[in-house]
Write a protein that holds these residues in place. Structure first.
Motif, PDB file in Angstrom:
ATOM      1  N   UNK A 138     -21.566   3.502 -26.858  1.00 57.29           N
ATOM      2  CA  UNK A 138     -20.699   3.018 -27.928  1.00 57.29           C
ATOM      3  C   UNK A 138     -21.443   2.525 -28.996  1.00 57.29           C
ATOM      4  N   UNK A 139     -21.204   2.938 -30.209  1.00 59.43           N
ATOM      5  CA  UNK A 139     -21.639   2.786 -31.426  1.00 59.43           C
ATOM      6  C   UNK A 139     -21.028   1.438 -31.878  1.00 59.43           C
ATOM      7  N   UNK A 140     -21.948   0.186 -31.912  1.00 60.29           N
ATOM      8  CA  UNK A 140     -21.485  -1.123 -32.496  1.00 60.29           C
ATOM      9  C   UNK A 140     -21.068  -1.242 -33.844  1.00 60.29           C
ATOM     10  N   UNK A 141     -21.498  -0.140 -34.685  1.00 61.06           N
ATOM     11  CA  UNK A 141     -21.557  -0.399 -36.214  1.00 61.06           C
ATOM     12  C   UNK A 141     -19.835  -1.009 -36.889  1.00 61.06           C
ATOM     13  N   UNK A 142     -18.971  -0.115 -36.257  1.00 66.48           N
ATOM     14  CA  UNK A 142     -17.528  -0.401 -37.005  1.00 66.48           C
ATOM     15  C   UNK A 142     -16.799  -1.976 -36.541  1.00 66.48           C
ATOM     16  N   UNK A 143     -17.503  -2.237 -35.379  1.00 68.06           N
ATOM     17  CA  UNK A 143     -17.035  -3.745 -34.756  1.00 68.06           C
ATOM     18  C   UNK A 143     -17.287  -4.901 -35.664  1.00 68.06           C
ATOM     19  N   UNK A 144     -18.563  -5.012 -36.500  1.00 63.10           N
ATOM     20  CA  UNK A 144     -18.810  -6.048 -37.254  1.00 63.10           C
ATOM     21  C   UNK A 144     -17.876  -6.236 -38.439  1.00 63.10           C
ATOM     22  N   UNK A 145     -17.609  -5.193 -39.194  1.00 66.82           N
ATOM     23  CA  UNK A 145     -16.597  -5.235 -40.301  1.00 66.82           C
ATOM     24  C   UNK A 145     -15.058  -5.628 -39.669  1.00 66.82           C
ATOM     25  N   UNK A 146     -14.788  -4.892 -38.894  1.00 69.65           N
ATOM     26  CA  UNK A 146     -13.478  -5.385 -38.416  1.00 69.65           C
ATOM     27  C   UNK A 146     -13.114  -6.582 -37.790  1.00 69.65           C
ATOM     28  N   UNK A 147     -14.243  -7.252 -37.236  1.00 70.94           N
ATOM     29  CA  UNK A 147     -14.351  -8.610 -36.769  1.00 70.94           C
ATOM     30  C   UNK A 147     -14.245  -9.529 -37.990  1.00 70.94           C
TER      31      UNK A 147
END
Length: 561
Positions: A425-434
């Motif tokens: 799983x690529x964690x990159x899109x989680x930070x801006x979404x949070x």
């Protein structure tokens, strides 16, 4: 190098000074202690008194520009201030090396030639004009107790020329030793690196040879297997076609016989029905014959009793009728015997040798088919075992190739064939979404994103969770996302499309490449075409990297020569 040359020139000049008539003065100058780092003093700087009573004068940058124009190259000019304001003095700082010392001495000689040196300042010549006085700070300036002395002492020390030379020599020796040690370590590291490169090159060569042999054996085995399979299939097809042709011919014969037997059975049933009717009629005739006999006996008795002509005639007529019925009954019995003969002939035909041969041939053909099917099954099992062994060997080679890729990651990073972690799983899109959802600080968002990513990594690794369904609308079954999956629908509503797409991509990747294990695996991946790399593509890249390593090795050897 320039500093060493300047120091050597300075030492040469000092050695020449010892051989001149001013040998004593030079010796005194070498023993003099200067303020170090080199600094000069400028006195008699014009000042003015402001209305507030505070003295002001030229700035340090202005004096520095003036001295630079004269070729003294100061690094900084710092005016000296006291409680009254500008003191009329300034510190002129020079570079720490011997080039800075040369500039400082030129600075002092310039003022001495103009009779505005330290001695002139101390003799009181300053009362004659408003020009600047300057000199290089020495021990007596360093030991002054006034404001000038305090400013001279800041971050400075007293050193003689010989001390500075000795200290530089010590530093140079220490530097040479450190450089020697560093060079030795670099040489050792270089040798170790070359050894690793040689080992890697040998390993790649052996791996290349192994891959070539493996590929060759695989191709040969695959071709042989295909040929054997084709021969086997052809034999089976030929046998089946032959058996089918024989069975078809026998089936036609049997159908013909069945039709004849069916026709004969229909005829036989009609004959049997007719015989039954005849037997019933015969039985009825016999009963009537018995009745007629009884009636005749009665008539005879009656005839004897009455002796009437009329009665005799009736009796004769009755006898004639009974004889006619008797003849008819005999004809019926003859027909029954004929029917029995026909029935025996039919039974004999049904039990003839022709039918037995057909049955035996059918049984023999069935036995041959069973034997061929058994042989085919055994051959298929043998091929399956060989295929498993080949696949195991292929997996071992793939693991070795992945290790080589990881060991030479810097060389491989520009290639289109690289190692990919399937199902990661690529964690990159989680930070801006949070951050968009919770409106929190960067640090809190990072913690929340990390926890959210961990939760979905666990969900992706759960083999019980299958958010897909099979779609066959276009005739080809394919795996698509189940829109009714509660987890994915909640994730998409809360954190958006990018996080949702990344989770779906990762889960789909796990389902396609490691559905039984549901954990991340390593694969050689063709990033240019976005697919799994073939063994031929991986081998080509390894040959290319081996050529690069060989070229690097040859280049180092040429440089060493």
């Amino acid at each position: 190098m320039e500093k060493n040359q300047q120091k050597q020139e300075f030492l040469a000049e000092t050695s020449e000074m010892k051989n001149t008539k001013n040998n004593d003065d030079c010796s005194v100058q070498q023993q003099q202690r200067f303020v170090w780092p080199w600094v000069g003093l400028v006195a008699n700087i014009p000042t003015e008194v402001e209305p507030s009573g505070r003295r002001v004068g030229k700035s340090g940058s202005t004096l520095r520009d003036e001295f630079t124009m004269k070729g003294f190259n100061p690094t900084r000019v710092q005016p000296i201030w006291d409680f009254k304001g500008h003191s009329g003095f300034a510190l002129v700082e020079f570079a720490k090396d011997f080039e800075g010392f040369e500039s400082a001495m030129n600075f002092e000689r310039s003022f001495n030639l103009d009779r505005h040196g330290k001695r002139d300042w101390e003799k009181g010549h300053r009362l004659r004009d408003n020009k600047l006085y300057g000199w290089v700070a020495r021990e007596d300036d360093y030991n002054r107790s006034d404001t000038v002395g305090k400013n001279v002492k800041k971050k400075r020390d007293l050193k003689s020329i010989s001390q500075i030379v000795e200290e530089d020599e010590r530093k140079m020796v220490h530097l040479v030793e450190n450089m020697s040690q560093t060079i030795e370590k670099k040489k050792q590291s270089k040798q170790e690196l070359e050894q690793k490169v040689d080992e890697t090159s040998r390993f790649l060569e052996s791996l290349e040879l192994h891959n070539v042999l493996l590929n060759k054996n695989y191709q040969e085995g695959f071709q042989k297997m295909q040929m054997k399979m084709e021969e086997l299939y052809q034999q089976v097809l030929d046998g089946h076609e032959k058996s089918l042709a024989e069975l078809e011919a026998k089936r036609e014969k049997l159908d013909e016989r069945a039709r004849l037997i069916e026709q004969r059975a229909i005829i036989n049933e009609e004959e049997m029905e007719k015989s039954r009717l005849e037997r019933e009629m015969n039985q009825k005739a016999m009963c009537e014959q018995n009745e007629a006999n009884e009636e005749a006996m009665k008539l005879a008795e009656k005839h004897q009793a009455s002796s009437s002509l009329k009665e005799k005639e009736k009796l004769h007529k009755r006898i004639m009728e009974m004889e006619a019925k008797l003849n008819e009954t005999q004809e019926l019995e003859l027909e029954i015997e004929k029917l029995k003969g026909t029935t025996n002939v039919m039974k004999h035909m049904v039990g003839s040798d022709g039918d037995k041969d057909i049955v035996e041939k059918i049984a023999k053909t069935q036995i041959q088919l069973d034997a061929q099917e058994t042989a085919l099954h055994e051959k298929m099992m043998t091929l399956a075992r060989k295929e498993r062994a080949t696949n195991d060997e292929y997996q071992d080679v793939l693991k070795e190739m992945i290790q080589v890729w990881n060991a030479n990651e810097e060389l491989m990073k520009q290639e289109k064939i690289r190692v990919k972690r399937m199902g990661q799983l690529n964690p990159a899109p989680f930070l801006p979404a949070v951050m968009k959802k919770h409106k929190v600080t960067q640090s809190k968002a990072e913690n929340k994103a990390m926890k959210l990513c961990s939760v979905w990594e666990a969900n992706i690794g759960d083999v019980q969770w299958t958010p897909f369904r099979v779609d066959e609308s276009d005739g080809t079954p394919k795996r698509v996302v189940d829109e009714n999956d509660e987890k994915l629908r909640t994730l998409k509503n809360q954190y958006g499309e990018e996080v949702y797409n990344e989770v779906v991509r990762t889960k789909l990747e796990i389902e396609e490449h490691n559905a039984s294990g549901s954990y991340v695996i390593l694969e050689l991946w063709n990033y240019e075409e976005n697919r799994k790399a073939t063994m031929e593509e991986a081998t080509d890249v390894m040959l290319k990297i081996r050529s690069k390593l060989a070229a690097m090795k040859n280049k180092r050897k040429r440089l060493e020569v």
